[in-house]
Design an enzyme around this catalytic site. Structure first.
Site, short mmCIF file in Angstrom:
data_model
loop_
_atom_site.label_atom_id
_atom_site.label_comp_id
_atom_site.label_asym_id
_atom_site.label_seq_id
_atom_site.Cartn_x
_atom_site.Cartn_y
_atom_site.Cartn_z
N LYS A 1 13.62 -12.11 -3.56
CA LYS A 1 13.93 -11.40 -2.30
C LYS A 1 13.33 -12.10 -1.09
CE LYS A 1 11.89 -7.53 -3.47
NZ LYS A 1 11.32 -7.94 -4.77
N ARG A 33 9.84 1.30 -1.27
CA ARG A 33 9.51 1.05 -2.67
C ARG A 33 9.45 2.34 -3.48
NH1 ARG A 33 7.42 -4.24 -2.14
NH2 ARG A 33 6.47 -5.20 -3.87
N ARG A 86 4.96 -19.07 -9.85
CA ARG A 86 5.00 -19.09 -8.38
C ARG A 86 3.68 -19.57 -7.78
NH1 ARG A 86 7.04 -13.97 -5.11
NH2 ARG A 86 5.32 -12.87 -6.11
N ARG A 106 -0.93 -16.20 -6.02
CA ARG A 106 -1.29 -14.86 -5.55
C ARG A 106 -2.05 -14.13 -6.64
NH1 ARG A 106 4.19 -12.27 -3.10
NH2 ARG A 106 3.32 -10.52 -4.25
N ARG A 135 3.12 -4.52 -12.12
CA ARG A 135 4.15 -4.50 -11.07
C ARG A 135 5.54 -4.18 -11.64
NH1 ARG A 135 3.37 -10.13 -8.71
NH2 ARG A 135 4.81 -9.60 -7.02
P1 AMP Z 1 5.50 -8.06 -2.42
O1 AMP Z 1 5.08 -9.26 -1.67
O2 AMP Z 1 6.68 -7.38 -1.83
O3 AMP Z 1 5.68 -8.34 -3.91
O4 AMP Z 1 4.30 -7.01 -2.32
C1 AMP Z 1 3.03 -7.31 -2.82
C2 AMP Z 1 2.21 -6.04 -3.00
O5 AMP Z 1 2.05 -5.41 -1.72
C3 AMP Z 1 2.84 -4.98 -3.87
O6 AMP Z 1 2.60 -5.20 -5.25
C4 AMP Z 1 2.14 -3.74 -3.36
O7 AMP Z 1 0.80 -3.67 -3.82
C5 AMP Z 1 2.09 -4.00 -1.86
N1 AMP Z 1 3.30 -3.50 -1.17
C6 AMP Z 1 4.26 -4.24 -0.56
N2 AMP Z 1 5.21 -3.45 -0.02
C7 AMP Z 1 4.84 -2.18 -0.32
C8 AMP Z 1 5.42 -0.90 -0.08
N3 AMP Z 1 6.58 -0.77 0.58
N4 AMP Z 1 4.75 0.19 -0.53
C9 AMP Z 1 3.60 0.09 -1.21
N5 AMP Z 1 3.00 -1.08 -1.50
C10 AMP Z 1 3.62 -2.21 -1.06
#
Ligand code: AMP
Length: 209
Positions: free
Chosen positions: A14, A89, A123, A156, A167
């Site tokens: 994404k 989410r 990654r 990360r 996740r």
């Molecule tokens: P991402 O980069 O989108 O994979 O997000 C990394 C982490 O940030 C996720 O595993 C969550 O811990 C947190 N996170 C990102 N977006 C959200 C969201 N909309 N609601 C809650 N936690 C989020």
């Protein structure tokens, strides 16, 4: 004006696609993951609170995410539109954005779990510009260094095996129900996320036509 949401499991690509498409369309790319990581790096109070949840692969509490996102979303919506990535989410978040802005398309990225795990564990990310690489399928020109700014790539914390499995479970439990929610609302379009970034980008373009 485009008001798009990118939905899909972690590792589906994404972020990569959102960076490309937002440039093509000239809309704001709003990634709650990037905004939260920036808050963590800056050591702000919300960043300090978010950090532990993120490293463990859990969702950050809704009020914290909204505090970081809301103002930017209104600003982006008032101008050229937006591409929201990684938000909403869960159902509560979906209802919250409806109160503030109108979404016209939701793209759902689909990839088998085996490939998600492969992408996430390989990654590596640039801590400066957030560009993502993969040590197997998309390696940088100089090993371990970002093509754009030469910064040392990092893994990360939430791309480590224990966090990956959390996740994926969180996605299935909390985020996947949004698929039927947006399908019922007539907004959902699906994208096959297998293949190269170029192949997926072509499918994204045709899904938006
Ligand atoms: P991402 O980069 O989108 O994979 O997000 C990394 C982490 O940030 C996720 O595993 C969550 O811990 C947190 N996170 C990102 N977006 C959200 C969201 N909309 N609601 C809650 N936690 C989020």
């Amino acid at each position: 004006m485009h008001r798009i949401v990118f939905l899909g499991p972690p590792g589906a690509g994404k972020g990569t696609q959102a960076a490309r498409l937002s440039k093509e369309l000239g809309v704001h790319h709003l990634s709650t993951g990037d905004l939260l990581r920036a808050a963590v790096a800056a050591g702000t109070p919300p960043g300090r609170e978010a950090r532990e949840h993120m490293n463990a692969g859990r969702l950050v509490p809704d009020d914290l995410v909204l505090a970081i996102l809301n103002e930017r979303l209104r600003h982006a919506d008032a101008r050229e539109g937006f591409l929201l990535e990684g938000f909403p989410r869960n159902l509560a978040q979906a209802r919250m954005i409806e109160k503030n802005v109108h979404v016209d398309t939701v793209l759902s990225f689909e990839l088998p779990e085996r490939l998600l795990i492969e992408r996430l564990s390989g990654r590596r990310t640039c801590p400066v510009c957030q560009t993502a690489y993969n040590i197997v399928t998309q390696s940088p020109k100089v090993p371990g260094r970002c093509d754009r700014d030469g910064a040392e790539l990092v893994q990360r914390p939430d791309d480590r095996p224990e966090a990956i499995s959390t996740r994926l479970t969180v996605y299935a439990d909390k985020t996947a129900p949004l698929l039927s929610y947006y399908r019922t609302a007539g907004l959902l379009r699906t994208v096959d996320a297998t293949g190269t970034p170029e192949e997926v980008a072509a499918r994204v373009r045709s899904a938006l036509r």
